[in-house]
Design a protein around this motif. Structure first.
Motif, PDB file in Angstrom:
ATOM      1  N   VAL A  90      32.375  30.163  24.088  1.00 55.86           N
ATOM      2  CA  VAL A  90      33.531  30.743  23.391  1.00 55.86           C
ATOM      3  C   VAL A  90      33.369  30.574  21.885  1.00 55.86           C
ATOM      4  CG1 VAL A  90      36.029  30.563  23.026  1.00 55.86           C
ATOM      5  CG2 VAL A  90      35.092  30.507  25.349  1.00 55.86           C
ATOM      6  N   TYR A  91      33.011  29.383  21.450  1.00 62.60           N
ATOM      7  CA  TYR A  91      32.823  29.151  20.014  1.00 62.60           C
ATOM      8  C   TYR A  91      31.742  30.062  19.448  1.00 62.60           C
ATOM      9  CZ  TYR A  91      35.739  24.938  19.825  1.00 62.60           C
ATOM     10  OH  TYR A  91      36.777  24.059  19.845  1.00 62.60           O
ATOM     11  N   HIS A  92      30.674  30.224  20.184  1.00 61.34           N
ATOM     12  CA  HIS A  92      29.583  31.075  19.730  1.00 61.34           C
ATOM     13  C   HIS A  92      30.057  32.525  19.623  1.00 61.34           C
ATOM     14  CE1 HIS A  92      25.696  33.154  19.718  1.00 61.34           C
ATOM     15  NE2 HIS A  92      25.209  32.030  19.188  1.00 61.34           N
ATOM     16  N   ALA A  93      30.800  32.984  20.609  1.00 60.25           N
ATOM     17  CA  ALA A  93      31.264  34.374  20.624  1.00 60.25           C
ATOM     18  C   ALA A  93      32.195  34.699  19.465  1.00 60.25           C
ATOM     19  CB  ALA A  93      31.958  34.678  21.950  1.00 60.25           C
ATOM     20  N   ILE A  94      33.018  33.714  19.059  1.00 58.90           N
ATOM     21  CA  ILE A  94      33.973  33.989  17.984  1.00 58.90           C
ATOM     22  C   ILE A  94      33.448  33.558  16.617  1.00 58.90           C
ATOM     23  CG2 ILE A  94      35.963  33.889  19.535  1.00 58.90           C
ATOM     24  CD1 ILE A  94      36.566  31.096  18.400  1.00 58.90           C
ATOM     25  N   GLY A  95      32.251  32.967  16.584  1.00 58.85           N
ATOM     26  CA  GLY A  95      31.685  32.546  15.306  1.00 58.85           C
ATOM     27  C   GLY A  95      32.407  31.363  14.706  1.00 58.85           C
ATOM     28  N   ASN A  96      32.926  30.496  15.544  1.00 55.77           N
ATOM     29  CA  ASN A  96      33.691  29.342  15.081  1.00 55.77           C
ATOM     30  C   ASN A  96      32.762  28.278  14.497  1.00 55.77           C
ATOM     31  OD1 ASN A  96      35.090  26.650  15.409  1.00 55.77           O
ATOM     32  ND2 ASN A  96      36.746  28.053  15.889  1.00 55.77           N
ATOM     33  N   GLU A  97      33.178  27.673  13.387  1.00 60.34           N
ATOM     34  CA  GLU A  97      32.370  26.638  12.730  1.00 60.34           C
ATOM     35  C   GLU A  97      32.141  25.428  13.634  1.00 60.34           C
ATOM     36  OE1 GLU A  97      35.262  27.830  11.278  1.00 60.34           O
ATOM     37  OE2 GLU A  97      34.317  29.244   9.909  1.00 60.34           O
TER      38      GLU A  97
END
Length: 194
Positions: free
Chosen positions: A144-151
């Motif tokens: 999920v973090y990777h998909a949304i580009g989350n730091e």
């Protein structure tokens, strides 16, 4: 082998996961190897066993996941979503962490494949409490973090790698994500999943 197990007289005991989970693994490994016929056979077998034994909750859960994957493969996104919802409800009713993680992981992957990052984050939140101890749950958070580009992707990657043991984190999740265009979404999901 799973095929031999399916053709044998199997005990419909209280531990119906003995048949359910191997069916799921057969389907997943067939997909991973690009064996579309094997994946279709596994999904059909899971569906048949699930319909033959509706009284077995774990079998019903994995049969619903197999039907979801099969529906998506046919391009029936709405049908797939309905089966993922059914599987998730079944997993949450049973309250077996292993099965809840499998249902959430499968549904989250589906949502991410269809560009539904915010929904994927909401579904993933259901297993956020396990993400620091369980590899599969940690992989969901990382995805999920990777998909949304989350730091927070960097720390999620480090945690997932620490939990991986001899497994390998999927290569597409180990390279930096492209920045998300929805900054508010990143903040919302970061607060929920960390």
């Amino acid at each position: 082998s799973v095929r031999a197990l399916l053709n044998s007289d199997w005990d419909t005991s209280e531990d119906d996961g003995v048949i359910a989970y191997p069916l799921w693994q057969w389907m997943e490994s067939s997909k991973a190897m690009g064996d579309s016929q094997g994946a279709a056979d596994a999904a059909a077998a899971a569906d048949t066993k699930g319909r033959d034994h509706p009284e077995l909750p774990t079998l019903a859960l994995y049969a619903a996941l197999a039907r979801a994957e099969s529906a998506e493969g046919r391009g029936d996104v709405d049908g797939a979503r309905a089966e993922f919802e059914r599987a998730l409800a079944q997993a949450e009713a049973m309250r077996v962490p292993f099965d809840v993680v499998r249902a959430v992981a499968s549904y989250t992957e589906f949502l991410l494949r269809h560009g539904k990052e915010a929904e994927a984050g909401v579904v993933a939140e259901r297993i956020a409490g396990w993400a620091d101890q369980d590899y599969a749950a940690s992989l969901v958070r990382l995805s999920v973090y990777h998909a949304i580009g989350n730091e927070a992707w960097t720390s999620a990657l480090a945690r997932t790698q620490a939990l991986a043991g001899e497994r390998k984190v999927p290569p597409d999740l180990t390279s930096a994500p492209s920045p998300a265009t929805k900054g508010d979404q990143r903040v919302l999901l970061a607060g929920r999943l960390l």
